[in-house]
Design an enzyme around this catalytic site. Structure first.
Site, mmCIF file in Angstrom:
data_model
loop_
_atom_site.group_PDB
_atom_site.id
_atom_site.type_symbol
_atom_site.label_atom_id
_atom_site.label_comp_id
_atom_site.label_asym_id
_atom_site.label_seq_id
_atom_site.Cartn_x
_atom_site.Cartn_y
_atom_site.Cartn_z
ATOM 1 N N LYS A 157 -5.913 -6.363 0.578
ATOM 2 C CA LYS A 157 -4.701 -6.148 0.876
ATOM 3 C C LYS A 157 -4.793 -5.825 2.492
ATOM 4 O O LYS A 157 -3.352 -5.676 2.897
ATOM 5 C CB LYS A 157 -3.959 -4.687 -0.043
ATOM 6 C CG LYS A 157 -3.763 -5.113 -1.286
ATOM 7 C CD LYS A 157 -2.784 -5.606 -1.695
ATOM 8 C CE LYS A 157 -1.796 -5.887 -2.866
ATOM 9 N NZ LYS A 157 -0.289 -6.263 -2.996
ATOM 10 N N SER A 181 1.577 -0.432 -5.639
ATOM 11 C CA SER A 181 1.194 0.501 -6.406
ATOM 12 C C SER A 181 -0.047 1.297 -5.943
ATOM 13 O O SER A 181 -0.577 2.457 -7.292
ATOM 14 C CB SER A 181 1.502 -0.070 -8.000
ATOM 15 O OG SER A 181 -0.017 -1.030 -7.416
ATOM 16 N N GLY A 204 1.602 -8.316 -18.700
ATOM 17 C CA GLY A 204 2.482 -9.292 -17.273
ATOM 18 C C GLY A 204 2.648 -10.601 -16.564
ATOM 19 O O GLY A 204 1.699 -11.034 -15.776
ATOM 20 N N ASP A 231 4.296 -13.054 -16.265
ATOM 21 C CA ASP A 231 5.721 -13.454 -14.676
ATOM 22 C C ASP A 231 5.341 -14.824 -14.325
ATOM 23 O O ASP A 231 6.111 -15.659 -14.286
ATOM 24 C CB ASP A 231 6.229 -12.399 -14.133
ATOM 25 C CG ASP A 231 5.485 -11.554 -13.418
ATOM 26 O OD1 ASP A 231 4.399 -11.260 -13.996
ATOM 27 O OD2 ASP A 231 5.528 -11.136 -12.179
ATOM 28 N N SER A 246 -10.339 -9.273 -6.001
ATOM 29 C CA SER A 246 -9.380 -8.709 -5.466
ATOM 30 C C SER A 246 -9.632 -7.377 -4.638
ATOM 31 O O SER A 246 -9.606 -6.720 -3.561
ATOM 32 C CB SER A 246 -8.344 -9.361 -5.405
ATOM 33 O OG SER A 246 -7.592 -8.062 -6.955
#
Length: 322
Positions: free
Chosen positions: A56, A81, A211, A213, A307
């Protein structure tokens, strides 16, 4: 009349120049044991060694660094988060400005403390009953801050793509690139990069089963919302893909694999015992997909972006011990 894509490969290369000497060039690990298990050459891009412990920082710094000086003087805001929170806080500190971060009240304490430790003001909310986007926009408007979302921002996406740029620069051409998917920023930047360098590469996302999606959205041809995921992979607990990220991923991502929480823990254990690295649950999903045969096309050479590694010792031991 063709419409320019929201993020180009040139944007990724410019981000790489901007991040040179600021972000870490993280190592790429190999393992004979993992190669034998997968029946392929496997290359793991270890973003758990990135500043703030996750990829990130790449996107956060790239975005904050391009703000005009008048806005930098006022400060930045974000909602996250955990890993984007820390990344924005550190990027703001590096660039001489302040940050206010909206975080879920149930986020791992280590992530909240680390964010505050980088100098951010932390404001909490309930992720199951409150809309973080609306709260973040209201907070930024009230204080005159630049709101930098965790994934749905062209500069953030371009910055994240530099991880794949480094990986492919080191490994050469790969058959498949496995990338964890939350809001879709990492895989969008990775797909832009990978397809520009090697058009034939398969870019495969990995989501927790709870999750899915992005998988549903890609299969349905439009963004789908699922209940807020309850999964140990808190960095991927996103109910809807981003608008910008989905527009990129719909064009460039070949498939999305799903893994269970149990499989994620097994991958974390393997990484610790055999690779000697610590991965947080979200950081281990790509490895979990490979270890559990989730790829529909067996690769010969495969890259995995691990990650992040932001998990404290107590939580790590708790998960590994069941």
């Amino acid at each position: 009349m063709s419409v320019a894509p929201p993020v180009s490969f040139d944007d990724v290369r410019e981000a790489a120049v901007r991040l040179d000497g600021i972000a870490r060039r993280t190592p790429v690990l190999t393992s004979r044991t993992l190669n034998a298990l997968a029946g392929a050459e496997v290359f793991i891009k270890c973003e758990n060694f990135q500043r703030v412990g996750a990829f990130k920082f790449r996107g956060a710094y790239n975005a904050v660094a391009q703000l005009p000086s008048e806005q930098l003087a006022k400060g930045v805001a974000a909602y996250s988060s955990g890993n984007h929170a820390q990344a924005i806080a550190l990027a703001a500190r590096e660039l001489g400005t302040t940050s206010v971060i909206l975080m879920p009240a149930d986020v791992p304490r280590s992530k909240m403390e680390a964010t505050a430790g980088y100098g951010a003001e932390v404001v909490t909310y309930d992720r199951y009953t409150q809309d973080r986007t609306a709260l973040g926009e209201a907070l930024a408007a009230e204080r005159g801050l630049a709101l930098i979302p965790p994934y749905d921002h062209p500069d953030v996406i371009a910055g994240q793509g530099t991880a794949a740029l480094e990986l492919l620069g080191e490994t050469g051409e790969l058959d498949t690139l496995l990338v964890p998917v939350g809001g879709g920023g990492l895989i969008a930047g990775s797909a832009v990069t990978a397809k520009a360098l090697h058009p034939g590469i398969r870019v495969v996302g990995v989501e927790p089963e709870a999750g899915d999606d992005t998988k549903r959205s890609l299969e349905g041809g439009e963004r789908v919302t699922v209940p807020v995921p309850r999964t140990i992979a808190d960095g991927q607990a996103v109910p809807t893909p981003g608008e910008i990220t989905f527009s990129i991923n719909q064009r460039l991502v070949d498939a999305v694999a799903l893994v269970s929480d149990r499989e994620i823990v097994d991958a974390m254990r393997f990484a610790f015992e055999r690779l000697k690295i610590v991965l947080e649950p979200s950081g281990a999903t790509g490895l979990a997909a490979l270890m559990n045969g989730r790829l529909d096309t067996p690769p010969r050479r495969i890259g995995i972006i691990a990650s992040g590694g932001n998990i404290n010792a107590q939580r790590f031991a708790q998960l590994i011990n069941g």
